[in-house]
Write a protein that holds these residues in place. Structure first.
Motif, mmCIF file in Angstrom:
data_model
loop_
_atom_site.group_PDB
_atom_site.id
_atom_site.type_symbol
_atom_site.label_atom_id
_atom_site.label_comp_id
_atom_site.label_asym_id
_atom_site.label_seq_id
_atom_site.Cartn_x
_atom_site.Cartn_y
_atom_site.Cartn_z
ATOM 1 N N LEU A 338 0.942 -1.402 -0.051
ATOM 2 C CA LEU A 338 0.047 -0.096 -0.251
ATOM 3 C C LEU A 338 0.956 1.325 -0.045
ATOM 4 O O LEU A 338 0.547 2.317 -0.166
ATOM 5 N N ASP A 339 1.944 1.160 0.548
ATOM 6 C CA ASP A 339 3.120 2.379 0.302
ATOM 7 C C ASP A 339 3.704 2.558 -1.025
ATOM 8 O O ASP A 339 4.344 3.379 -1.124
ATOM 9 N N GLY A 340 3.568 1.632 -1.875
ATOM 10 C CA GLY A 340 4.060 1.576 -3.215
ATOM 11 C C GLY A 340 5.513 1.358 -3.178
ATOM 12 O O GLY A 340 6.035 1.430 -2.464
ATOM 13 N N GLY A 341 6.070 1.212 -4.471
ATOM 14 C CA GLY A 341 7.627 1.018 -4.605
ATOM 15 C C GLY A 341 8.216 -0.433 -4.029
ATOM 16 O O GLY A 341 7.146 -1.365 -3.762
ATOM 17 N N ALA A 342 9.461 -0.385 -3.530
ATOM 18 C CA ALA A 342 9.992 -1.620 -3.040
ATOM 19 C C ALA A 342 9.321 -2.061 -1.763
ATOM 20 O O ALA A 342 8.823 -0.830 -0.937
ATOM 21 N N LEU A 343 9.247 -2.983 -1.133
ATOM 22 C CA LEU A 343 8.761 -3.628 0.006
ATOM 23 C C LEU A 343 9.914 -3.326 1.013
ATOM 24 O O LEU A 343 10.801 -3.679 0.768
ATOM 25 N N MET A 344 9.499 -2.129 2.032
ATOM 26 C CA MET A 344 10.169 -1.699 3.061
ATOM 27 C C MET A 344 9.676 -2.277 4.374
ATOM 28 O O MET A 344 8.504 -2.556 4.723
ATOM 29 N N THR A 345 10.542 -2.278 5.473
ATOM 30 C CA THR A 345 10.143 -2.753 6.726
ATOM 31 C C THR A 345 9.181 -1.651 7.099
ATOM 32 O O THR A 345 9.445 -0.326 6.988
ATOM 33 N N GLY A 346 8.141 -1.919 7.633
ATOM 34 C CA GLY A 346 7.025 -0.961 8.336
ATOM 35 C C GLY A 346 6.053 -0.792 7.335
ATOM 36 O O GLY A 346 5.193 -0.113 7.399
ATOM 37 N N ASP A 347 6.259 -1.362 6.019
ATOM 38 C CA ASP A 347 5.054 -1.117 5.043
ATOM 39 C C ASP A 347 3.767 -1.768 5.329
ATOM 40 O O ASP A 347 3.794 -2.878 5.991
ATOM 41 N N LEU A 348 2.745 -1.056 4.987
ATOM 42 C CA LEU A 348 1.301 -1.807 5.009
ATOM 43 C C LEU A 348 1.168 -2.644 3.866
ATOM 44 O O LEU A 348 1.414 -2.072 2.717
ATOM 45 N N VAL A 349 0.593 -3.718 3.930
ATOM 46 C CA VAL A 349 0.489 -4.638 2.835
ATOM 47 C C VAL A 349 -0.741 -5.479 3.058
ATOM 48 O O VAL A 349 -1.263 -5.502 3.891
ATOM 49 N N GLN A 350 -1.379 -5.949 1.743
ATOM 50 C CA GLN A 350 -2.373 -6.742 1.582
ATOM 51 C C GLN A 350 -1.871 -7.961 0.892
ATOM 52 O O GLN A 350 -0.927 -7.888 -0.181
ATOM 53 N N LEU A 351 -2.390 -9.320 1.204
ATOM 54 C CA LEU A 351 -2.180 -10.309 0.566
ATOM 55 C C LEU A 351 -3.444 -11.026 -0.349
ATOM 56 O O LEU A 351 -4.170 -11.635 0.402
ATOM 57 N N GLN A 352 -3.114 -11.186 -1.706
ATOM 58 C CA GLN A 352 -4.415 -11.677 -2.347
ATOM 59 C C GLN A 352 -3.911 -13.155 -2.728
ATOM 60 O O GLN A 352 -2.772 -13.506 -3.229
ATOM 61 N N THR A 353 -4.925 -14.180 -2.985
ATOM 62 C CA THR A 353 -4.890 -15.226 -3.212
ATOM 63 C C THR A 353 -5.017 -15.549 -4.713
ATOM 64 O O THR A 353 -5.315 -14.393 -5.361
ATOM 65 N N ILE A 354 -4.463 -16.442 -5.350
ATOM 66 C CA ILE A 354 -4.793 -16.640 -6.676
ATOM 67 C C ILE A 354 -6.227 -16.828 -7.123
ATOM 68 O O ILE A 354 -6.459 -16.217 -8.306
ATOM 69 N N ASN A 355 -7.046 -16.767 -6.026
ATOM 70 C CA ASN A 355 -8.607 -16.655 -6.542
ATOM 71 C C ASN A 355 -8.978 -15.280 -6.384
ATOM 72 O O ASN A 355 -10.251 -15.154 -6.816
ATOM 73 N N GLY A 356 -8.274 -14.538 -5.707
ATOM 74 C CA GLY A 356 -8.527 -13.058 -5.767
ATOM 75 C C GLY A 356 -9.003 -12.610 -4.282
ATOM 76 O O GLY A 356 -9.365 -11.528 -3.939
ATOM 77 N N ASN A 357 -9.082 -13.712 -3.291
ATOM 78 C CA ASN A 357 -9.638 -13.687 -1.929
ATOM 79 C C ASN A 357 -8.295 -12.807 -1.194
ATOM 80 O O ASN A 357 -7.135 -12.961 -1.708
ATOM 81 N N TYR A 358 -8.368 -12.010 -0.148
ATOM 82 C CA TYR A 358 -7.706 -11.346 0.663
ATOM 83 C C TYR A 358 -7.513 -12.111 1.935
ATOM 84 O O TYR A 358 -8.352 -12.468 2.391
ATOM 85 N N VAL A 359 -6.180 -12.303 2.380
ATOM 86 C CA VAL A 359 -5.748 -12.794 3.525
ATOM 87 C C VAL A 359 -6.217 -12.086 4.716
ATOM 88 O O VAL A 359 -5.931 -10.710 4.588
ATOM 89 N N GLN A 360 -6.719 -12.572 5.819
ATOM 90 C CA GLN A 360 -7.528 -11.797 6.781
ATOM 91 C C GLN A 360 -7.320 -12.369 8.202
ATOM 92 O O GLN A 360 -7.170 -13.583 8.315
ATOM 93 N N ALA A 361 -6.989 -11.350 9.077
ATOM 94 C CA ALA A 361 -7.017 -11.876 10.592
ATOM 95 C C ALA A 361 -8.379 -11.916 10.911
ATOM 96 O O ALA A 361 -8.940 -10.738 11.083
ATOM 97 N N ALA A 362 -8.883 -13.032 11.502
ATOM 98 C CA ALA A 362 -10.361 -13.402 11.760
ATOM 99 C C ALA A 362 -10.468 -12.173 12.939
ATOM 100 O O ALA A 362 -9.667 -12.039 13.947
ATOM 101 N N ASN A 363 -11.549 -11.316 12.884
ATOM 102 C CA ASN A 363 -11.903 -10.358 13.811
ATOM 103 C C ASN A 363 -10.902 -9.386 13.925
ATOM 104 O O ASN A 363 -10.990 -8.591 15.203
#
Ligand SMILES: [Zn+2]
Length: 445
Positions: A338-363
């Protein structure tokens, strides 16, 4: 955002007057006029052959375009560049033997004008004379609310930072340049362009093509060539060459034409085989947003201390474990930085699966990790920290050790591979309790 009549609704509203009048030339022109996404290309515009760069296949592939005002226009509203640029590319492709059947044209991605935007930031300007500027802002706000794409106003003070930018200007109908072209590139709008159509045009700028021209479309829709105005058939040619289909066929895509688009006689030009509704111009569909996001991701793996890879079971739609010994499609997550560019320590990220679902921490954290949602929110957003690796740089590169923390509620809860790996993944460890089982090794397969 403001809701607008969809293109298909406008077409339906127009049918009664067609039925009441003789179907002369003027009516044909008017029926064409309900499709502002086609108005840029007159029926008599000459069709020519050029080439576009295909990022996935790293090849130049042939494309048909209409020549209008010195611009090369594909499928009515996608501007590939100037005709001069297209002619120069044809000469280059032929001289160097770079056609799809020739040798792989490696290393041209960054210099080719038909390329992706390197980050999800698209600078833009709007000419003062453009009609309905509030609709442009509504369209931008819609993109910002549904994706991590950011349209940034280009000003005198940041112009040097943004050499490549979109210039929104007046023109007939609604059209836009396709993908990043380098330097100034255009979007052309007149007063007929709805907010939804402008959302559609921004998608072209980002590199999305028309949904109904996918390679697999004949399984899902029937094309009625006999009902089209002259010249419209060029807008219904399948993109077997220049694009790669992403995810399943999406009737609800904002990139899908409506049933009456390009109709000469009030009868449909395109019908969904199952009677599904097509041609909405209200909002990005879930898979429009996921597809655009996918243009800016990189493939990413996480490995538990035991050596087991993190896996989205079923490719998404179920639980997330850390119990696989090899990398396949389910272990290849798409990293959205979400911060764009190269992945840096402290960056906010989302992880998408091959099916398009997003990895979630339940609750939002405190229990298991799954990969169910198709729309990302706070529970699907994580902050990643580098804990060690071959270099001390803040950039996170392959084989670096990281921890993954939740973002949404209170203090972050960090991912733990239960037992150090070979079992499930929980998002429940407080920062003071971090241990070996919270450490994951990054890979970019
Ligand atoms: Zn279009």
């Amino acid at each position: 955002m403001a809701r607008n009549l969809s293109r298909s609704a406008l077409a339906v509203l127009f049918i009664p007057s067609l039925l009441l009048t003789a179907c002369g030339e003027e009516d044909l022109a008017r029926s064409h006029g309900v499709d502002p996404e086609m108005d840029r290309v007159p029926e008599e515009a000459p069709l020519r052959e050029g080439y576009v760069w295909n990022v996935e296949r790293e090849k130049y592939l042939p494309v048909t375009y209409a020549e209008v005002d010195g611009l090369a226009i594909h499928e009515g509203d996608m501007v590939l560049g100037t005709v001069k640029q297209m002619e120069a590319r044809v000469r280059e492709v032929k001289a160097l033997g770079l056609e799809a059947s020739g040798p792989r044209a490696q290393g041209l991605v960054k210099t080719d004008p038909n390329s992706r935007w390197p980050t999800p930031v698209v600078p833009y300007t709007i000419d003062s004379g453009v009609a309905n500027q509030n609709r442009i802002q509504d369209a931008i706000n819609h993109w910002h609310g549904r994706t991590h794409i950011r349209f940034v106003l280009r000003t005198a003070s940041n112009a040097a930072q943004y050499p490549d930018y979109l210039r929104v200007q007046s023109g007939s109908g609604c059209s836009a340049s396709y993908g990043r072209q380098g330097g100034e590139q255009g979007m052309w709008l007149d007063g007929s362009c709805s907010t939804g159509t402008i959302i559609h045009e921004f998608a072209h700028v980002l590199g999305l093509d028309h949904e109904h021209n996918r390679q697999d479309r004949d399984t899902y829709v029937i094309i009625r060539w006999e009902n089209m105005v002259a010249g419209a058939s060029a807008h219904f040619q399948q993109n077997n060459n220049e694009d790669d289909d992403a995810f399943g066929y999406d009737y609800g895509s904002i990139m899908h034409y409506g049933p009456m688009q390009g109709s000469r006689n009030g009868r449909p030009t395109i019908e969904a085989r199952g009677g599904q509704s097509i041609g909405q111009r209200d909002a990005l569909s879930t898979f429009d947003a996921i597809t655009v996001t996918r243009l800016f991701t990189r493939t990413f793996t996480l490995r538990a201390p035991s050596g087991h890879y993190v896996v989205a079971e079923g490719g998404g739609g179920g639980t997330v474990n850390a119990n696989r010994v090899a990398v396949g499609p389910w272990e290849r997550l798409q990293l959205v930085d979400l911060d764009g560019g190269a992945l840096m320590t402290g960056d906010l990220v989302q992880l998408q699966t091959i099916n398009g679902n997003y990895v979630q921490a339940a609750n939002g954290g405190g229990s298991g990790v799954n990969a169910n949602p198709l729309v990302p929110g706070e529970w699907e957003t994580f902050r990643i920290w580098k804990m060690g690796g071959p270099t001390g740089e803040p950039t996170i590169t392959a084989n670096d050790i990281v921890v993954v923390g939740t973002f949404s509620v209170g203090y972050p809860k960090y991912w733990e591979a239960v037992g150090g790996g070979g079992a499930g993944v929980l998002a429940h460890t407080d920062v003071g309790s971090l241990g070996p089982s919270n450490m994951f090794t990054v890979g970019y397969p």
